[in-house]
Each structure stands twice: as C-alpha cells, then as structure tokens.
Enzyme design. Structure first.
Site, PDB file in Angstrom:
ATOM      1  N   VAL A   6       1.179  -1.306   0.038  1.00 29.20           N
ATOM      2  CA  VAL A   6       0.106  -0.628   0.064  1.00 29.20           C
ATOM      3  C   VAL A   6       1.212   1.345  -0.135  1.00 29.20           C
ATOM      4  O   VAL A   6       1.520   1.604   1.345  1.00 29.20           O
ATOM      5  CB  VAL A   6      -1.044  -0.400   1.553  1.00 29.20           C
ATOM      6  CG1 VAL A   6      -1.657   1.440   0.821  1.00 29.20           C
ATOM      7  CG2 VAL A   6      -1.664  -1.386   1.126  1.00 29.20           C
ATOM      8  N   GLY A   7       0.880   1.680  -1.137  1.00 32.41           N
ATOM      9  CA  GLY A   7       2.105   2.571  -1.390  1.00 32.41           C
ATOM     10  C   GLY A   7       0.824   4.419  -1.408  1.00 32.41           C
ATOM     11  O   GLY A   7      -0.425   3.873  -1.555  1.00 32.41           O
ATOM     12  N   ASN A   8       1.302   5.355  -1.110  1.00 35.38           N
ATOM     13  CA  ASN A   8       0.738   6.662  -1.236  1.00 35.38           C
ATOM     14  C   ASN A   8       0.074   7.002  -3.169  1.00 35.38           C
ATOM     15  O   ASN A   8      -0.670   7.747  -3.119  1.00 35.38           O
ATOM     16  CB  ASN A   8       1.537   7.765  -1.210  1.00 35.38           C
ATOM     17  CG  ASN A   8       1.570   7.787   0.400  1.00 35.38           C
ATOM     18  OD1 ASN A   8       1.205   8.257   1.326  1.00 35.38           O
ATOM     19  ND2 ASN A   8       3.358   7.213   0.590  1.00 35.38           N
ATOM     20  N   THR A   9       0.348   6.295  -3.525  1.00 31.40           N
ATOM     21  CA  THR A   9      -0.046   6.493  -5.252  1.00 31.40           C
ATOM     22  C   THR A   9      -0.968   5.466  -5.174  1.00 31.40           C
ATOM     23  O   THR A   9      -2.346   5.465  -5.915  1.00 31.40           O
ATOM     24  CB  THR A   9       1.009   6.604  -6.613  1.00 31.40           C
ATOM     25  OG1 THR A   9       1.148   8.170  -6.087  1.00 31.40           O
ATOM     26  CG2 THR A   9       0.552   6.331  -7.513  1.00 31.40           C
ATOM     27  N   TYR A  14      16.898   2.784  12.965  1.00 33.01           N
ATOM     28  CA  TYR A  14      16.018   4.689  12.646  1.00 33.01           C
ATOM     29  C   TYR A  14      16.313   4.418  14.395  1.00 33.01           C
ATOM     30  O   TYR A  14      16.314   3.438  15.438  1.00 33.01           O
ATOM     31  CB  TYR A  14      14.949   3.972  12.022  1.00 33.01           C
ATOM     32  CG  TYR A  14      14.149   4.790  11.120  1.00 33.01           C
ATOM     33  CD1 TYR A  14      13.291   6.080  11.486  1.00 33.01           C
ATOM     34  CD2 TYR A  14      15.273   4.810   9.926  1.00 33.01           C
ATOM     35  CE1 TYR A  14      13.002   6.546   9.763  1.00 33.01           C
ATOM     36  CE2 TYR A  14      15.339   5.619   8.818  1.00 33.01           C
ATOM     37  CZ  TYR A  14      14.239   6.752   9.355  1.00 33.01           C
ATOM     38  OH  TYR A  14      13.588   7.420   8.052  1.00 33.01           O
ATOM     39  N   ASP A  40       7.827  -0.215   3.720  1.00 33.05           N
ATOM     40  CA  ASP A  40       7.946  -0.749   2.509  1.00 33.05           C
ATOM     41  C   ASP A  40       9.586  -0.330   2.842  1.00 33.05           C
ATOM     42  O   ASP A  40      10.043  -1.255   1.927  1.00 33.05           O
ATOM     43  CB  ASP A  40       7.572   0.534   1.548  1.00 33.05           C
ATOM     44  CG  ASP A  40       7.567   2.066   1.122  1.00 33.05           C
ATOM     45  OD1 ASP A  40       7.261   2.836   0.921  1.00 33.05           O
ATOM     46  OD2 ASP A  40       8.371   2.423   3.133  1.00 33.05           O
ATOM     47  N   THR A  45       8.630  22.445 -24.869  1.00 32.82           N
ATOM     48  CA  THR A  45       8.368  22.803 -23.732  1.00 32.82           C
ATOM     49  C   THR A  45       7.856  20.977 -23.426  1.00 32.82           C
ATOM     50  O   THR A  45       8.952  20.783 -22.216  1.00 32.82           O
ATOM     51  CB  THR A  45       7.158  23.546 -23.146  1.00 32.82           C
ATOM     52  OG1 THR A  45       7.151  24.765 -23.928  1.00 32.82           O
ATOM     53  CG2 THR A  45       6.716  23.233 -21.771  1.00 32.82           C
TER      54      THR A  45
HETATM   55  N1  LIG Z   1       4.072  -0.297 -14.536  1.00 36.04           N
HETATM   56  C1  LIG Z   1       4.285   1.411 -14.346  1.00 36.04           C
HETATM   57  N2  LIG Z   1       4.986   1.684 -15.353  1.00 36.04           N
HETATM   58  C2  LIG Z   1       5.037   3.177 -15.218  1.00 36.04           C
HETATM   59  N3  LIG Z   1       4.474   3.702 -14.530  1.00 36.04           N
HETATM   60  C3  LIG Z   1       4.402   3.516 -13.794  1.00 36.04           C
HETATM   61  C4  LIG Z   1       3.879   2.260 -13.889  1.00 36.04           C
HETATM   62  N4  LIG Z   1       3.617   1.875 -12.165  1.00 36.04           N
HETATM   63  C5  LIG Z   1       3.284   2.857 -11.889  1.00 36.04           C
HETATM   64  N5  LIG Z   1       3.909   3.923 -11.956  1.00 36.04           N
HETATM   65  C6  LIG Z   1       4.206   4.990 -11.466  1.00 36.04           C
HETATM   66  O1  LIG Z   1       5.190   5.037 -10.721  1.00 36.04           O
HETATM   67  C7  LIG Z   1       4.747   5.887 -10.119  1.00 36.04           C
HETATM   68  C8  LIG Z   1       4.879   5.861  -8.462  1.00 36.04           C
HETATM   69  O2  LIG Z   1       3.969   4.222  -8.671  1.00 36.04           O
HETATM   70  P1  LIG Z   1       4.305   3.509  -7.510  1.00 36.04           P
HETATM   71  O3  LIG Z   1       5.703   2.875  -7.273  1.00 36.04           O
HETATM   72  O4  LIG Z   1       2.625   2.680  -7.104  1.00 36.04           O
HETATM   73  O5  LIG Z   1       3.927   4.730  -6.099  1.00 36.04           O
HETATM   74  P2  LIG Z   1       3.374   4.023  -4.155  1.00 36.04           P
HETATM   75  O6  LIG Z   1       4.021   3.006  -3.975  1.00 36.04           O
HETATM   76  O7  LIG Z   1       4.431   5.445  -4.258  1.00 36.04           O
HETATM   77  O8  LIG Z   1       1.936   3.590  -4.397  1.00 36.04           O
HETATM   78  C9  LIG Z   1       3.195   7.131  -9.549  1.00 36.04           C
HETATM   79  O9  LIG Z   1       3.698   7.492 -10.120  1.00 36.04           O
HETATM   80  C10 LIG Z   1       2.547   5.354 -11.286  1.00 36.04           C
HETATM   81  O10 LIG Z   1       1.873   6.480 -11.855  1.00 36.04           O
HETATM   82  C1  LIG Z   2       8.649   8.124   2.629  1.00 33.41           C
HETATM   83  C2  LIG Z   2       7.303   7.300   2.017  1.00 33.41           C
HETATM   84  C3  LIG Z   2       6.217   8.186   1.847  1.00 33.41           C
HETATM   85  C4  LIG Z   2       7.535   6.338   0.776  1.00 33.41           C
HETATM   86  O1  LIG Z   2       6.168   5.809   0.798  1.00 33.41           O
HETATM   87  P1  LIG Z   2       5.958   5.929  -1.781  1.00 33.41           P
HETATM   88  O2  LIG Z   2       7.255   7.031  -1.956  1.00 33.41           O
HETATM   89  O3  LIG Z   2       6.240   4.084  -1.232  1.00 33.41           O
HETATM   90  O4  LIG Z   2       4.516   6.190  -0.657  1.00 33.41           O
HETATM   91  C5  LIG Z   2       6.982   6.026   2.868  1.00 33.41           C
HETATM   92  O5  LIG Z   2       8.287   5.004   3.314  1.00 33.41           O
HETATM   93  C6  LIG Z   2       6.956   6.356   4.580  1.00 33.41           C
HETATM   94  O6  LIG Z   2       5.757   7.049   4.757  1.00 33.41           O
HETATM   95  N1  LIG Z   2       8.200   6.593   5.808  1.00 33.41           N
HETATM   96  C7  LIG Z   2       7.613   6.995   6.530  1.00 33.41           C
HETATM   97  C8  LIG Z   2       8.601   7.643   7.099  1.00 33.41           C
HETATM   98  C9  LIG Z   2      10.079   7.593   6.707  1.00 33.41           C
HETATM   99  O7  LIG Z   2      10.147   6.586   6.510  1.00 33.41           O
HETATM  100  O8  LIG Z   2      11.587   8.041   7.631  1.00 33.41           O
HETATM  101  K   LIG Z   3       6.805   2.090  -3.256  1.00 28.18           K
END
Ligand SMILES: Nc1ncnc2c1ncn2[C@@H]1O[C@H](COP(=O)(O)OP(=O)(O)O)[C@@H](O)[C@H]1O
Ligand SMILES: CC(C)(COP(=O)(O)O)[C@@H](O)C(=O)NCCC(=O)O
Ligand SMILES: [K+]
Length: 265
Positions: free
Chosen positions: A6-9, A99, A108, A185
């Site tokens: 579960v990530g932020n995107t 940490y 993660d 651009t």
């Molecule tokens: N297979 C892919 N190809 C291209 N871009 C991707 C792919 N999967 C995710 N992304 C893009 O990579 C970025 C990070 O995605 P992700 O690694 O899932 O982020 P998080 O773990 O923070 O939710 C997002 O902007 C997403 O749109």
């Molecule tokens: C740095 C992150 C936001 C990355 O998360 P992601 O980009 O995968 O959504 C996540 O690992 C987080 O919330 N960490 C807590 C703060 C820390 O690791 O110090």
């Molecule tokens: K991630």
C-alpha cells in the site's frame, strides 16, 4: 495469500503461495475508497484468478497509508475469512532496524531492505524505490541502517505542473539513453525530469557508497518509475519490480513455513 504493497499513489496486490507470485494488480490509493469498494474489487480479482475467497490463507500487507489500513482490515473481515497481517506490526521482520525511532520508518522501506537481503548476499545493499517519493535504503552486514527520502518522479512533475502557468502536466515517455537539449516545452520537461532523476540517482548512490565504505555495494531499484531510470543509467545493478511482494512472501513464510501452510490448507 494475498500480498499488498500500500503506497501513497497505488495499492499493489497479488495472489501468491509457496510456489511464488501471481500477477500484480494496481488500485489507486484514493481517499474515496470504502471497505466495500475495496472488498468487492479484491474479491473480483480473486474470482478472475479462479481463487475462491475461502482459499485465501491470509492477507499480508505493507502499508504507508494509515487511513487505508482500517478499510483494508474491514474489507478482509467482511469479504474473506482469513486474517489481515501487517508487516512489521503482525509479522516482525528479522532485520535489525537501526532507525533512531524504529517504528518511524516506512514499512515499505524496511520490507525493501529485508527483501533485498533475502534475495542477495552482498554485504552492502542500496535499495532505491521510485514511488510517490524516491527512497534510498541501506542494508549493511544484515542490518537496516536507514537512508534518504527524496521527491518522487511523478510528485515532482505534478508539483511543477500545478505551480507554473505554462508547464503542462506530462506523462513521462522513456527517453532515449542520451540526454537531448530540449527544443520544446514537453521535451525540455521530459528530459529534464528523467535525466535529473538519473543524475540524482547516480550522485546519491555514489555518495552513499562512499559513506558506507562499500564501493561495490549492490544497487537494487524498484517502484513504478524504476524501469524508466534503469533504461538511462548504469548505476542500477538489479531491477526488481516485485521486490516488496517477494519480501511480503518471505516474511510470511519466515513465520508460517510452507509445510505448516500446506497442513493448514
Ligand atoms: N508499470 C508502470 N509503468 C509506468 N509507471 C508506473 C508503473 N507503475 C506505477 N507507475 C507510476 O510510478 C509512480 C509510482 O507508483 P508506485 O511505485 O506504485 O508508487 P507508490 O508505491 O508510492 O504508491 C506512480 O506515478 C505510477 O503512476
Ligand atoms: C517515504 C514514504 C512516503 C515512501 O512511500 P511511497 O513513496 O511508497 O508511497 C514512506 O516510506 C513513508 O511514509 N515513510 C515514513 C517516514 C520514514 O520512512 O522516515
Ligand atoms: K513504494
């Protein structure tokens, strides 16, 4: 099992068992989700994969989005008859966490370090996760040392697009291997962002290797944008798109050996 990163995107999930990982699905990490929308979507994925809800032994989750945790727990309880186990809360990771406040580090990041150590036997590993943020995580002599948090690729492009009057929101096209001097651009943005992140990656991994006194540390890249960067820089040793899923599976079987799992099913 159902494994969740579960990530932020995005919420990435995949079915897995002792034979390995199935296809990964990606759901948006929006705050508009409900436990029903998540439960129905996840049940639909299982149906599409020919897996009945009752066959799912456990949900194993890594999350850095606390508001989604309770929704996912409720979705698991309402639509499945198995436990939802969070890493490292419910399933501890056998990796020393250096940490200062161990519970502060993102699950993660710790999981990525654990997965890297499980997959590679190098003394020093640097995991780079190109997610919403770009994280650099250092594992040395079997311990997670911490690392760096940098802006993510898409977060940067989105911020640039919203903070400027004339810059469009672009979807990054993988550039050629060499930087071009932008004559539009879009091209200026595309190459500026892609090669800017490549330079950040090259510069920071070089500095981290020096700081770790490990010139041959292995650099492992994961996350959605990792393939774009791997195409334009040579400082990535391993591209591991499924790193976190492999870490979740390994963490589960550290605690529930496959033999036990077979006995339970
Ligand atoms: N297979 C892919 N190809 C291209 N871009 C991707 C792919 N999967 C995710 N992304 C893009 O990579 C970025 C990070 O995605 P992700 O690694 O899932 O982020 P998080 O773990 O923070 O939710 C997002 O902007 C997403 O749109
Ligand atoms: C740095 C992150 C936001 C990355 O998360 P992601 O980009 O995968 O959504 C996540 O690992 C987080 O919330 N960490 C807590 C703060 C820390 O690791 O110090
Ligand atoms: K991630």
């Amino acid at each position: 099992m159902l494994l969740f990163d579960v990530g932020n995107t995005n919420v990435k999930l995949c079915l897995a068992d002792e034979n390995g990982l199935g296809r990964t699905y990606s759901l948006p990490s929006t705050n508009r989700e409900t436990s029903d929308s998540l439960g129905l979507c996840i049940a639909g994925i299982c149906a599409r994969e020919g897996v009945a809800e009752g066959e799912v032994r456990a949900w194993v989750l890594s999350s850095v989005v606390p508001p989604l945790n309770s929704l996912l727990k409720a979705a698991c309880a309402d639509f499945f008859s198995c436990p939802a186990l969070f890493v490292p809360g419910d399933i501890a990771l056998p990796l020393e966490n250096r940490y200062a406040r161990p519970q502060e580090v993102g699950a993660d990041r710790l999981l990525g370090g654990f997965a890297a150590r499980t997959l590679f036997d190098d003394e020093t590993l640097i995991v780079v996760d190109f997610g919403t943020a770009t994280t650099f995580d250092c594992v040395q002599n079997g311990a997670y040392l911490g690392g760096l948090i940098c802006p993510g690729v898409l977060s940067s492009v989105t911020a640039l697009g919203t903070q400027t009057a004339k810059l469009p929101q672009i979807s990054l096209e993988p550039g050629g291997a060499d930087l071009d001097i932008g004559t539009s651009t879009r091209q200026s943005l595309n190459h500026g962002v892609l090669f800017g992140f490549a330079a950040m990656l090259e510069g920071l991994t070089a500095r981290l290797k020096k700081r770790l006194a490990a010139p041959d540390a292995r650099v492992i890249a994961t996350g959605g944008f990792a393939p774009h960067l791997a195409a334009i820089t040579s400082c990535i040793d391993n591209l591991a798109p499924d790193l976190l899923m492999q870490g979740l599976l390994a963490a589960y079987f550290q605690k529930h050996s496959p033999r036990n799992a077979r006995e339970q099913s």
